[in-house]
Design a protein around this motif. Structure first.
Motif, short mmCIF file in Angstrom:
data_model
loop_
_atom_site.label_atom_id
_atom_site.label_comp_id
_atom_site.label_asym_id
_atom_site.label_seq_id
_atom_site.Cartn_x
_atom_site.Cartn_y
_atom_site.Cartn_z
N TYR A 188 0.84 -0.77 0.06
CA TYR A 188 -0.22 -0.34 -0.33
C TYR A 188 0.36 0.95 0.01
CZ TYR A 188 -4.05 3.36 0.74
OH TYR A 188 -4.27 4.14 0.81
N GLY A 189 2.38 1.23 0.32
CA GLY A 189 2.55 2.37 0.94
C GLY A 189 2.66 2.29 -1.09
N LEU A 190 3.67 1.34 -2.10
CA LEU A 190 4.30 1.64 -2.34
C LEU A 190 3.20 2.27 -3.74
CD1 LEU A 190 6.56 -1.29 -3.98
CD2 LEU A 190 7.17 1.52 -4.12
N TYR A 191 1.78 1.56 -3.79
CA TYR A 191 0.96 2.25 -4.51
C TYR A 191 0.20 3.71 -4.22
CZ TYR A 191 -4.55 2.05 -5.42
OH TYR A 191 -5.92 1.88 -5.76
N LYS A 192 0.26 3.88 -3.11
CA LYS A 192 -0.41 5.06 -2.39
C LYS A 192 0.55 6.40 -3.30
CE LYS A 192 -1.72 8.26 1.31
NZ LYS A 192 -1.87 8.43 2.78
N MET A 193 2.04 6.15 -2.83
CA MET A 193 3.09 7.28 -3.45
C MET A 193 3.37 7.16 -5.12
SD MET A 193 6.05 7.23 -4.53
CE MET A 193 7.40 6.19 -4.42
N LEU A 194 2.83 6.07 -5.87
CA LEU A 194 3.52 5.78 -6.75
C LEU A 194 1.55 6.50 -8.19
CD1 LEU A 194 4.95 2.53 -8.06
CD2 LEU A 194 5.92 5.02 -7.97
N ASN A 195 1.06 5.64 -7.37
CA ASN A 195 -0.43 6.45 -7.85
C ASN A 195 -0.73 6.02 -9.33
OD1 ASN A 195 -3.08 7.81 -7.82
ND2 ASN A 195 -1.86 9.72 -8.68
N LEU A 196 -0.54 4.20 -9.32
CA LEU A 196 -0.23 4.28 -10.43
C LEU A 196 -1.40 2.61 -9.95
CD1 LEU A 196 3.17 2.94 -11.41
CD2 LEU A 196 1.82 4.85 -12.71
N PRO A 197 -2.21 2.54 -11.43
CA PRO A 197 -3.09 1.32 -11.85
C PRO A 197 -2.68 0.23 -11.34
CG PRO A 197 -2.94 2.34 -13.85
CD PRO A 197 -1.67 2.78 -12.73
N VAL A 198 -3.14 -1.08 -11.13
CA VAL A 198 -2.34 -2.05 -9.94
C VAL A 198 -3.04 -3.25 -11.47
CG1 VAL A 198 -2.20 -4.10 -8.57
CG2 VAL A 198 -2.51 -1.93 -8.16
N VAL A 199 -1.96 -3.92 -11.77
CA VAL A 199 -2.69 -5.08 -12.46
C VAL A 199 -1.84 -6.56 -11.61
CG1 VAL A 199 -1.28 -7.17 -14.56
CG2 VAL A 199 -1.63 -4.54 -15.06
N PRO A 200 -2.89 -6.80 -10.94
CA PRO A 200 -2.73 -8.34 -10.25
C PRO A 200 -2.81 -9.77 -11.07
CG PRO A 200 -5.47 -7.70 -9.92
CD PRO A 200 -4.45 -6.89 -11.31
N ILE A 201 -2.02 -10.53 -10.88
CA ILE A 201 -1.61 -12.18 -11.38
C ILE A 201 -1.60 -12.92 -10.57
CG2 ILE A 201 -0.27 -13.19 -13.25
CD1 ILE A 201 1.49 -10.19 -14.14
N ALA A 202 -2.50 -13.89 -11.06
CA ALA A 202 -2.95 -15.27 -10.64
C ALA A 202 -2.16 -16.22 -11.50
CB ALA A 202 -3.90 -15.72 -10.30
N LEU A 203 -0.70 -16.93 -10.79
CA LEU A 203 -0.61 -18.37 -11.35
C LEU A 203 -0.65 -19.47 -9.77
CD1 LEU A 203 3.12 -18.06 -9.77
CD2 LEU A 203 2.53 -15.90 -10.69
N ASP A 204 -0.92 -20.47 -10.95
CA ASP A 204 -0.17 -21.68 -9.97
C ASP A 204 1.24 -22.48 -10.25
OD1 ASP A 204 -0.04 -22.88 -12.64
OD2 ASP A 204 -2.32 -24.35 -12.17
N SER A 205 2.48 -22.03 -10.40
CA SER A 205 3.72 -22.37 -10.62
C SER A 205 3.76 -23.92 -9.70
CB SER A 205 4.85 -21.38 -10.51
OG SER A 205 4.75 -20.87 -9.70
N GLY A 206 3.28 -23.02 -8.34
CA GLY A 206 3.51 -24.93 -7.32
C GLY A 206 3.55 -25.25 -7.47
N LEU A 207 2.56 -25.82 -7.76
CA LEU A 207 1.85 -27.16 -8.31
C LEU A 207 3.19 -28.01 -8.94
CD1 LEU A 207 -1.70 -26.72 -9.08
CD2 LEU A 207 -0.96 -27.82 -7.30
N LEU A 208 3.73 -27.18 -10.04
CA LEU A 208 5.44 -28.54 -10.57
C LEU A 208 7.00 -27.18 -10.30
CD1 LEU A 208 3.11 -27.67 -14.49
CD2 LEU A 208 3.04 -29.16 -12.98
N TRP A 209 6.94 -27.08 -9.30
CA TRP A 209 8.09 -25.99 -10.06
C TRP A 209 8.34 -26.19 -8.34
CZ3 TRP A 209 11.76 -24.72 -13.86
CH2 TRP A 209 13.11 -23.96 -13.58
N GLY A 210 9.08 -27.03 -7.73
CA GLY A 210 9.38 -26.86 -6.55
C GLY A 210 11.15 -26.46 -6.32
N GLY A 211 11.81 -26.85 -5.26
CA GLY A 211 12.91 -27.09 -4.82
C GLY A 211 14.02 -28.04 -5.42
N GLY A 212 15.26 -27.76 -6.12
CA GLY A 212 15.88 -28.06 -6.08
C GLY A 212 15.39 -28.93 -7.20
N LEU A 213 15.14 -30.39 -7.01
CA LEU A 213 15.08 -31.69 -7.94
C LEU A 213 13.11 -31.76 -8.17
CD1 LEU A 213 18.10 -34.43 -8.19
CD2 LEU A 213 17.77 -32.33 -9.08
N ASN A 214 13.07 -31.06 -7.80
CA ASN A 214 11.05 -31.00 -7.12
C ASN A 214 10.35 -30.84 -8.66
OD1 ASN A 214 11.42 -33.04 -5.31
ND2 ASN A 214 11.84 -31.23 -3.89
#
Length: 250
Positions: A188-214
């Motif tokens: 919110y600090g950035l949002y208020k200071m920059l006074n810019l519209p926000v593009v929110p992005i949803a994703l599901d990478s955690g289902l496939l891309w784990g740490g190391g060899l996972n």
């Protein structure tokens, strides 16, 4: 241990082992080429910042290419792609779910040359940290001192003046798929200071891309939500962001 069609069926089956080998091969090749690209980038420090932006984009495309052709992971956008939103060269505060390293580079590839807001520890790394600074990445000092906050806000304002969108992971850290922690106050600090519209992005990478060899083959889905206008009250802005980036967790 159960049997199936005369073979032992276990978590250490042939498909499991192949996935591990593919992940290992990806890590060896990607990080070896990353070291090479780091050294290739240092002469670019003598030129314009845009040269560093192009090098970062080449690195992101390399990551995407290797992920697709070695591991079998690639991205798919649902709904409008980012190039539709940015067709009029508008500047946004882009906020995204953060489940793995995968999206950090994919979003650089999709956004072109965003100013990335990231933890200070990365900027402090030898060699690589120097290149992050040259790229215009904005470090977040978790000491939360007033001086560090003013420095971050000033750097964010400079990026806006350059016509660069800013990329922020508003939950503050990587989380497992399905987790939905509250939005950090820094958003919110950035949002208020920059006074810019926000593009929110949803994703599901955690289902496939784990740490190391996972890591395993499949499609990582991305979706940009409705643009959130500038100037909303804190609770409303945070609620809209939280709901949008957690769309795939519902």
């Amino acid at each position: 241990m159960p049997f199936e069609n005369g073979f032992i069926r276990s978590e250490f089956g042939i498909e499991y082992m192949i996935a591990k080998l593919r992940a290992a091969l990806f890590l060896v090749i990607f990080y070896s080429l990353t070291v090479l690209m780091i050294f290739m980038a240092f002469p670019l420090l003598l030129g314009k910042q845009s040269a560093m932006w192009r090098q970062a984009n080449r690195w992101a495309r390399l990551h995407s290419f290797l992920a697709r052709h070695i591991i079998g992971i690639h991205s798919e956008w649902l709904g409008d792609k980012l190039d539709t939103l940015f067709s009029e060269d508008r500047v946004y505060l882009v906020v995204a779910k953060h489940e793995s390293m995968f999206e950090t580079l994919e979003l650089v590839r999709f956004l072109g040359h965003p100013a990335i807001i990231l933890k200070k520890e990365l900027v402090d790394l030898p060699l690589f940290g120097r290149l992050l600074k040259a790229h215009g990445s904005i470090p977040v000092d978790r000491s939360r001192s007033a001086v560090a906050l003013r420095r971050m806000l000033r750097a964010a304002g400079d990026a806006k003046e350059q016509g660069r969108s800013l990329l922020l992971f508003p939950e503050g850290t990587r989380v497992a798929h399905g987790d939905a922690p509250p939005i950090r106050a820094g958003f919110y600090g950035l949002y208020k200071m920059l006074n810019l519209p926000v593009v929110p992005i949803a994703l599901d990478s955690g289902l496939l891309w784990g740490g190391g060899l996972n890591k395993k083959a499949g499609i990582v889905h991305f979706q940009a939500g409705e643009v959130i206008p500038a100037g909303l009250p804190r609770k409303e802005a945070e609620a809209l962001v939280h709901a949008a980036i957690n769309r795939f967790n519902q």
